[in-house]
Design an enzyme around this catalytic site. Structure first.
Site, PDB file in Angstrom:
ATOM      1  N   GLY A   1      -5.591  -2.872   3.750  1.00 36.97           N
ATOM      2  CA  GLY A   1      -4.814  -3.984   3.235  1.00 36.97           C
ATOM      3  C   GLY A   1      -5.540  -5.310   3.257  1.00 36.97           C
ATOM      4  NE  ARG A   2      -8.182  -5.718   9.151  1.00 32.54           N
ATOM      5  CZ  ARG A   2      -7.599  -4.576   9.476  1.00 32.54           C
ATOM      6  NH1 ARG A   2      -6.409  -4.276   8.992  1.00 32.54           N
ATOM      7  NH2 ARG A   2      -8.181  -3.717  10.284  1.00 32.54           N
TER       8      ARG A   2
ATOM      9  CE  LYS B   1       5.614  -3.168   9.940  1.00 32.53           C
ATOM     10  NZ  LYS B   1       4.480  -2.863   9.042  1.00 32.53           N
TER      11      LYS B   1
ATOM     12  CE  LYS C   1      -4.043   2.086   2.147  1.00 28.19           C
ATOM     13  NZ  LYS C   1      -5.174   1.895   3.072  1.00 28.19           N
TER      14      LYS C   1
ATOM     15  CD  GLU D   1       7.942  -7.129   7.176  1.00 25.31           C
ATOM     16  OE1 GLU D   1       7.617  -7.411   8.343  1.00 25.31           O
ATOM     17  OE2 GLU D   1       7.592  -6.070   6.584  1.00 25.31           O
TER      18      GLU D   1
ATOM     19  CG  HIS E   1      -7.731 -38.686  11.145  1.00 30.37           C
ATOM     20  ND1 HIS E   1      -7.956 -39.980  11.545  1.00 30.37           N
ATOM     21  CD2 HIS E   1      -8.585 -38.461  10.113  1.00 30.37           C
ATOM     22  CE1 HIS E   1      -8.890 -40.526  10.783  1.00 30.37           C
ATOM     23  NE2 HIS E   1      -9.287 -39.628   9.907  1.00 30.37           N
TER      24      HIS E   1
ATOM     25  CD  GLU F   1      -3.779  -6.537  10.406  1.00 32.18           C
ATOM     26  OE1 GLU F   1      -2.684  -7.088  10.605  1.00 32.18           O
ATOM     27  OE2 GLU F   1      -4.114  -6.053   9.309  1.00 32.18           O
TER      28      GLU F   1
END
Length: 513
Positions: free
Chosen positions: A255-256, A486, A196, A202, A372, A341
């Site tokens: 963003g999400r 961060k 964005k 990263e 399982h 978030e």
């Protein structure tokens, strides 16, 4: 908390806690009352999703109590503000306009979104026609919402046909990027950088390494192989991407919630423009339902009622999601960011402490694998964990129909067993074989799992998340909680801060001190 909200919660908390068995006994209409459908298309093209919340502890009295809570929380006005493009992200002073990408929002925002999507469409078509040479591979670099949404959609929609071999890389761990390099031919690889701000450390570190890889493998102009997906196009141009390959999206798209914008570029390129458009259409069908349906009949709001009941009244700290469809293997991970978030907050929109638990921990997996592994705890553990089951009536494979029949019978049987319980010993008395039952679940049953259905599933959970936030009085559209760690990582890298003794010891042991 206002007096009316307090009164609504008191009404809800005072209601009796009946068992699921008692709620079903003698109530032949319960399934119909607590099930609903959102559909799209007409005639032979009609499709949709069934939402069955009858195996939860919701009752007519609880629904009435939660409707009173929604009214006291000003839900109708806040929903209208969301779709109008008002400033509902109050801490950051902006709107949340992901629905405008799907045609629901202010006229100006919808027009802007359509123009930006048309720009993306033209670039996808140009790439397909060879404008950037032969492109067989795409490495999509992002993190958080810039990676989770594309990864989910590509994994779900490109198993039968993929126009481009797409690899989504988010982790700063170089092992992830090297794996993508191993799978791709640099001579035919395109890089998409999704950020964005175009400053995320990263993402930009991975992008720099991708350029180095292209350069070291004979690509004369590595920047000429990059498409930028960003709300900060100027920064992308400064970084070296030609403006013709910069696909902007609106600053008001979080963003999400950004899959519907140019962040969906890898989906359009790999799965096809028609699939991407169908995904938007499925989401729009849910938008229409959420915008125009009131009270308990609003299926997204009804799901939020159950979420609030289990988190606050029953003290459930987690909610599990199990997709009985391999194509939705990444859906629980996607929901983790969307829900945790958005609603993992401790203060209201006004900065006051929240009056009760907020978002539960979202987790899950894929059936039948999860049966399982973790279902032992769900059936016989000491925790009450509300479960969502997701399945498709139509199979995603062309193998013997026994595969899909066994898959679906297991899905439905798990919900029935969680509710009914029982004892599997010969005499019915062995406590080790006792299942207490009365454990809640909901089932989301899709006609098929295609692009429109995937879009509808994601939009349903977006609106469910928003409805939960309104009922709690919080802002779901900021995420300051990701910033502190961060900042401290930058402090470590720059040697600009003092840390506790444990952190100092770890830095020294790792050679970073």
């Amino acid at each position: 908390m206002s007096d009316s909200r307090t009164a609504a919660w008191q009404q809800i908390e005072a209601l009796p806690q009946e068992t699921l068995g008692d709620l079903f006994a003698g109530d032949d209409a319960r399934v119909d009352r607590l099930s609903g459908r959102i559909g799209w298309g007409e005639g032979e093209d009609a499709a949709g999703i069934r939402f069955d919340w009858s195996k939860t502890h919701l009752t007519d009295d609880l629904l009435a109590g939660f409707e009173a809570l929604a009214e006291a929380s000003d839900f109708t006005a806040k929903r209208a503000a969301l779709f109008a493009g008002d400033t509902i992200n109050v801490t950051e002073g902006r709107a949340a306009e992901h629905t405008a990408q799907r045609g629901f929002g202010s006229e100006a925002s919808v027009e802007e979104a359509q123009a930006l999507l048309a720009r993306m469409q033209m670039l996808v078509e140009a790439i397909r026609e060879g404008a950037l040479g032969q492109i067989k591979h795409l490495i999509h670099i992002g993190i958080g919402g810039s990676a989770l949404g594309p990864a989910l959609a590509i994994n779900a929609l490109t198993r039968d046909l993929s126009y481009v071999d797409c690899h989504v890389v988010s982790n700063i761990d170089g092992v992830a990027l090297e794996a993508a390099f191993e799978a791709c031919d640099p001579a035919t690889t395109l890089i998409a950088v999704a950020s964005k701000t175009f400053t995320t450390i990263e993402t930009m570190t991975n992008a720099d390494s991708a350029l180095t890889w292209l350069r070291e493998n004979g690509v004369a102009d590595p920047h000429g192989r990059v498409v930028a997906l960003t709300a900060n196009p100027e920064r992308a141009v400064e970084w070296g991407v030609d403006e013709t390959r910069v696909l902007p999206f609106m600053e008001s798209v979080g963003g999400r919630y950004s899959l519907w914008s140019s962040i969906g570029f890898p989906v359009a390129l790999a799965a096809g423009l028609d699939e991407f458009a169908a995904m938007l259409d499925g989401a729009a069908a849910v938008d229409e339902h959420f915008a125009n349906t009131d009270g308990r009949d609003n299926l997204c709001l009804r799901a939020a009622f159950a979420d609030q009941y289990y988190a606050r009244v029953r003290g459930c700290q987690t909610r599990a999601v199990f997709a009985y469809d391999e194509r939705l293997a990444l859906f629980p991970s996607y929901l983790q960011q969307l829900e945790m978030e958005s609603n993992g907050k401790r203060v209201t929109s006004q900065g006051e402490p929240v009056g009760g638990p907020t978002a539960p921990i979202t987790w899950g997996g894929v059936g039948t694998d999860a049966q399982h592994a973790v279902f032992q705890l769900l059936h016989q553990g000491t925790h009450m964990v509300p479960v969502d089951f997701i399945a498709s009536i139509a199979p995603g494979d062309a193998l013997n129909p026994a595969h899909h029949r066994i898959l679906l019978t297991n899905c439905f049987a798990q919900g029935a067993a969680l509710m009914a319980g029982g004892n599997m010993s010969a005499d019915g008395k062995d406590p080790a074989r006792e299942f207490p039952g009365n454990r809640p679940s909901a089932t989301i049953l899709c006609d098929d799992l295609d692009a429109a259905t995937l879009g509808a599933l994601i939009a349903f959970h977006e609106h469910r998340t928003f409805a939960n936030a309104v009922l709690m009085g919080i802002n779901p559209f900021d995420q300051f909680g990701v910033e502190l760690g961060k900042k401290m990582a930058k402090d470590i890298d720059g040697g600009a801060a003092e840390f506790d003794a444990s952190t100092k010891a770890l830095l020294e042991a790792s050679g970073l001190g």
